[in-house]
Motif scaffolding. Sequence first.
Motif, PDB file in Angstrom:
ATOM      1  N   VAL A   1       0.936  -1.190  -0.061  1.00  0.00           N
ATOM      2  CA  VAL A   1       0.102   0.090  -0.083  1.00  0.00           C
ATOM      3  C   VAL A   1       0.898   1.261   0.074  1.00  0.00           C
ATOM      4  O   VAL A   1       1.768   1.403   0.690  1.00  0.00           O
ATOM      5  CB  VAL A   1      -0.760  -0.113   1.137  1.00  0.00           C
ATOM      6  CG1 VAL A   1      -1.789   1.225   1.039  1.00  0.00           C
ATOM      7  CG2 VAL A   1      -1.583  -1.242   1.269  1.00  0.00           C
ATOM      8  N   GLY A   2       0.645   2.035  -0.819  1.00  0.00           N
ATOM      9  CA  GLY A   2       1.424   3.374  -1.010  1.00  0.00           C
ATOM     10  C   GLY A   2       1.379   4.224  -2.284  1.00  0.00           C
ATOM     11  O   GLY A   2       0.470   3.711  -3.002  1.00  0.00           O
ATOM     12  N   SER A   3       1.960   5.205  -2.662  1.00  0.00           N
ATOM     13  CA  SER A   3       2.213   5.933  -3.584  1.00  0.00           C
ATOM     14  C   SER A   3       3.143   4.845  -4.662  1.00  0.00           C
ATOM     15  O   SER A   3       3.601   4.067  -4.441  1.00  0.00           O
ATOM     16  CB  SER A   3       3.160   7.009  -3.563  1.00  0.00           C
ATOM     17  OG  SER A   3       4.528   6.596  -3.226  1.00  0.00           O
ATOM     18  N   HIS A   4       2.846   5.300  -5.847  1.00  0.00           N
ATOM     19  CA  HIS A   4       3.380   4.239  -7.001  1.00  0.00           C
ATOM     20  C   HIS A   4       4.863   4.274  -6.716  1.00  0.00           C
ATOM     21  O   HIS A   4       5.758   2.988  -6.706  1.00  0.00           O
ATOM     22  CB  HIS A   4       3.451   5.000  -8.361  1.00  0.00           C
ATOM     23  CG  HIS A   4       1.845   5.171  -8.748  1.00  0.00           C
ATOM     24  ND1 HIS A   4       0.961   4.141  -8.607  1.00  0.00           N
ATOM     25  CD2 HIS A   4       1.147   6.217  -9.125  1.00  0.00           C
ATOM     26  CE1 HIS A   4      -0.278   4.607  -8.822  1.00  0.00           C
ATOM     27  NE2 HIS A   4      -0.081   5.954  -9.294  1.00  0.00           N
ATOM     28  N   ASP A   5       5.792   5.514  -6.293  1.00  0.00           N
ATOM     29  CA  ASP A   5       7.038   5.396  -6.061  1.00  0.00           C
ATOM     30  C   ASP A   5       7.491   4.366  -4.798  1.00  0.00           C
ATOM     31  O   ASP A   5       8.192   3.726  -4.743  1.00  0.00           O
ATOM     32  CB  ASP A   5       7.573   6.761  -5.600  1.00  0.00           C
ATOM     33  CG  ASP A   5       7.502   7.717  -7.002  1.00  0.00           C
ATOM     34  OD1 ASP A   5       8.373   7.041  -7.943  1.00  0.00           O
ATOM     35  OD2 ASP A   5       7.644   8.849  -6.783  1.00  0.00           O
ATOM     36  N   GLU A   6       6.357   4.529  -3.750  1.00  0.00           N
ATOM     37  CA  GLU A   6       6.697   3.861  -2.538  1.00  0.00           C
ATOM     38  C   GLU A   6       6.406   2.322  -2.880  1.00  0.00           C
ATOM     39  O   GLU A   6       7.229   1.455  -2.348  1.00  0.00           O
ATOM     40  CB  GLU A   6       5.724   4.138  -1.549  1.00  0.00           C
ATOM     41  CG  GLU A   6       6.063   5.435  -0.689  1.00  0.00           C
ATOM     42  CD  GLU A   6       4.946   5.750   0.025  1.00  0.00           C
ATOM     43  OE1 GLU A   6       5.241   6.804   0.847  1.00  0.00           O
ATOM     44  OE2 GLU A   6       3.715   5.475   0.039  1.00  0.00           O
ATOM     45  N   VAL A   7       5.547   1.772  -3.714  1.00  0.00           N
ATOM     46  CA  VAL A   7       5.364   0.808  -3.965  1.00  0.00           C
ATOM     47  C   VAL A   7       6.204  -0.088  -4.899  1.00  0.00           C
ATOM     48  O   VAL A   7       6.737  -1.169  -4.748  1.00  0.00           O
ATOM     49  CB  VAL A   7       3.819   0.303  -4.625  1.00  0.00           C
ATOM     50  CG1 VAL A   7       3.855  -1.133  -5.422  1.00  0.00           C
ATOM     51  CG2 VAL A   7       2.808   0.560  -3.531  1.00  0.00           C
ATOM     52  N   ALA A   8       6.939   0.723  -5.700  1.00  0.00           N
ATOM     53  CA  ALA A   8       7.993   0.277  -6.630  1.00  0.00           C
ATOM     54  C   ALA A   8       9.253   0.158  -5.686  1.00  0.00           C
ATOM     55  O   ALA A   8      10.060  -0.908  -5.825  1.00  0.00           O
ATOM     56  CB  ALA A   8       8.496   1.296  -7.599  1.00  0.00           C
ATOM     57  N   GLU A   9       9.393   0.980  -4.679  1.00  0.00           N
ATOM     58  CA  GLU A   9      10.807   0.674  -3.790  1.00  0.00           C
ATOM     59  C   GLU A   9      10.472  -0.660  -2.792  1.00  0.00           C
ATOM     60  O   GLU A   9      11.275  -1.456  -2.526  1.00  0.00           O
ATOM     61  CB  GLU A   9      10.627   1.839  -2.751  1.00  0.00           C
ATOM     62  CG  GLU A   9      11.241   3.178  -3.291  1.00  0.00           C
ATOM     63  CD  GLU A   9      12.787   3.092  -3.832  1.00  0.00           C
ATOM     64  OE1 GLU A   9      13.522   2.329  -3.060  1.00  0.00           O
ATOM     65  OE2 GLU A   9      12.893   3.312  -4.944  1.00  0.00           O
ATOM     66  N   ARG A  10       9.310  -0.839  -2.605  1.00  0.00           N
ATOM     67  CA  ARG A  10       9.246  -2.195  -1.888  1.00  0.00           C
ATOM     68  C   ARG A  10       9.453  -3.253  -2.780  1.00  0.00           C
ATOM     69  O   ARG A  10       9.913  -4.492  -2.446  1.00  0.00           O
ATOM     70  CB  ARG A  10       7.778  -2.183  -1.408  1.00  0.00           C
ATOM     71  CG  ARG A  10       7.131  -1.345  -0.225  1.00  0.00           C
ATOM     72  CD  ARG A  10       7.982  -1.511   1.228  1.00  0.00           C
ATOM     73  NE  ARG A  10       9.441  -1.263   1.138  1.00  0.00           N
ATOM     74  CZ  ARG A  10       9.914   0.147   1.349  1.00  0.00           C
ATOM     75  NH1 ARG A  10       9.125   1.084   1.401  1.00  0.00           N
ATOM     76  NH2 ARG A  10      11.219   0.344   1.276  1.00  0.00           N
ATOM     77  N   ILE A  11       9.006  -3.231  -4.063  1.00  0.00           N
ATOM     78  CA  ILE A  11       9.228  -4.298  -5.032  1.00  0.00           C
ATOM     79  C   ILE A  11      10.773  -4.526  -5.172  1.00  0.00           C
ATOM     80  O   ILE A  11      11.255  -5.573  -5.114  1.00  0.00           O
ATOM     81  CB  ILE A  11       8.554  -3.926  -6.268  1.00  0.00           C
ATOM     82  CG1 ILE A  11       7.093  -4.241  -6.205  1.00  0.00           C
ATOM     83  CG2 ILE A  11       9.091  -4.956  -7.437  1.00  0.00           C
ATOM     84  CD1 ILE A  11       6.266  -3.892  -7.510  1.00  0.00           C
ATOM     85  N   LYS A  12      11.354  -3.479  -5.109  1.00  0.00           N
ATOM     86  CA  LYS A  12      12.878  -3.496  -5.170  1.00  0.00           C
ATOM     87  C   LYS A  12      13.453  -4.087  -3.992  1.00  0.00           C
ATOM     88  O   LYS A  12      14.505  -4.818  -4.238  1.00  0.00           O
ATOM     89  CB  LYS A  12      13.374  -2.153  -5.603  1.00  0.00           C
ATOM     90  CG  LYS A  12      13.230  -1.325  -6.776  1.00  0.00           C
ATOM     91  CD  LYS A  12      13.450  -0.090  -6.920  1.00  0.00           C
ATOM     92  CE  LYS A  12      15.096   0.552  -6.658  1.00  0.00           C
ATOM     93  NZ  LYS A  12      15.238   1.886  -6.640  1.00  0.00           N
ATOM     94  N   GLU A  13      12.835  -3.851  -2.886  1.00  0.00           N
ATOM     95  CA  GLU A  13      13.471  -4.477  -1.654  1.00  0.00           C
ATOM     96  C   GLU A  13      13.515  -5.778  -1.764  1.00  0.00           C
ATOM     97  O   GLU A  13      14.349  -6.552  -1.410  1.00  0.00           O
ATOM     98  CB  GLU A  13      12.747  -3.920  -0.457  1.00  0.00           C
ATOM     99  CG  GLU A  13      13.068  -4.513   0.997  1.00  0.00           C
ATOM    100  CD  GLU A  13      12.534  -3.834   1.965  1.00  0.00           C
ATOM    101  OE1 GLU A  13      12.957  -3.775   3.147  1.00  0.00           O
ATOM    102  OE2 GLU A  13      11.437  -2.996   1.735  1.00  0.00           O
ATOM    103  N   TYR A  14      12.071  -6.504  -2.310  1.00  0.00           N
ATOM    104  CA  TYR A  14      12.104  -7.846  -2.346  1.00  0.00           C
ATOM    105  C   TYR A  14      12.922  -8.390  -3.432  1.00  0.00           C
ATOM    106  O   TYR A  14      13.482  -9.621  -3.309  1.00  0.00           O
ATOM    107  CB  TYR A  14      10.561  -8.277  -2.840  1.00  0.00           C
ATOM    108  CG  TYR A  14       9.728  -8.080  -1.489  1.00  0.00           C
ATOM    109  CD1 TYR A  14       9.747  -9.076  -0.432  1.00  0.00           C
ATOM    110  CD2 TYR A  14       8.462  -7.247  -1.495  1.00  0.00           C
ATOM    111  CE1 TYR A  14       8.830  -9.000   0.619  1.00  0.00           C
ATOM    112  CE2 TYR A  14       7.654  -7.484  -0.138  1.00  0.00           C
ATOM    113  CZ  TYR A  14       8.064  -8.138   0.834  1.00  0.00           C
ATOM    114  OH  TYR A  14       7.219  -8.045   1.923  1.00  0.00           O
TER     115      TYR A  14
END
Length: 385
Positions: free
Chosen positions: A314-327
Amino acid sequence: MSLTFHWFLPTNGDSRHVVGGGHGAPATASGRDRPPTVAYLSQIARAAEDLGFVGALTPTGAWCEDAWLTTAMVAQHTERLKFLVALRPGFVSPTLAAQMASTFQRQTGGRLLLNVVTGGESHEQRAYGDFLDKDARYRRTGEFLQIVRELWEGKTIDLHGEHLQVVDAALARVPDPVPEVYFGGSSPIAGEVAARHVDVYLTWGEPPAQVAEKIAWIRKLAAEQGRSVRFGIRLHVITRDTAEQAWAEANRLLDGFDPETVASVQAGLARSESAGQQRMTALHGGGNRHALEIHPNLWAGIGLVRGGAGTALVGSHDEVAERIKEYAALGIEEFVLSGYPHLEEAYWFGEGVLPRLETQGLWQHPFPQVASSAQVPFAGTASPR
């Protein structure tokens, strides 16, 4: 490296609210908002195809439509999208399953992926005539995959296993390409099956530290077998132009949860034999709405009314992209995503997050000719509502 993204076909119905079901959780009435007709599911599938999702997962169980029949029909309304079809070993013979997969590949131009689901709930398995206990089901899954894979290699097989027996089993035509096998499970015996037989190990959306532990566990087991596997994760998504908009949507979904329904669902999930489901249930801590963000942008609210995958980014597009990068940094290469309703959320993610990952060199559209000609129904940053 280009990450791979899959979407989800809601064959138990879709809604602007969370639709429950699975692992002892009853399907909720909101599933009737958008019935899982071939027309509607095809609409979702075409959108996913245009946006750049490689495949679409279809679930299995008494709470949803049959995955094989549904995807065979939806495949006729798409051109490139693959179908990650859930299959339960023990409900059909391994030779017939291998033949079905081979036929599916030929008739769709190689668009089948298999999600092997051993079955975590004995009461549901018994309804289908399967009376093995959980560990025995996993041992049977190992025998099943051994037979299927050897048949796909063109071999003639005799096997007298603990649970499965075949004599002179062979296929008249082997699949080309051979379908990749996806599989998930958190118990020790599930890890053994994954290490020996699967191409992609799937985990539900646990916090990164727990996912890292699972990846290390499976990598070690696979290395002991002289094999390597890829890793994927199953998550919901709520992504918007701003974080405030995304969390407002999460809270709207949460406000729609009837307390009696939550209590009923949680009572059912508490009886689950699935180690993965038990891990999911533990994440939301009983349902305190102020403690549902269990990691930055990782929300456990979905699991209050739904079995199986119970967390959302859940988050802004930038935040969700960052979480995907983390995984992705942990070793996750494939993301199996969904959101309510599935048509609109596919566009939010496909138009909001995927271009950001593309800019950073982490994703490219698998069907560039589709991307250049796709009709985009939601232009700019306007809400798709």
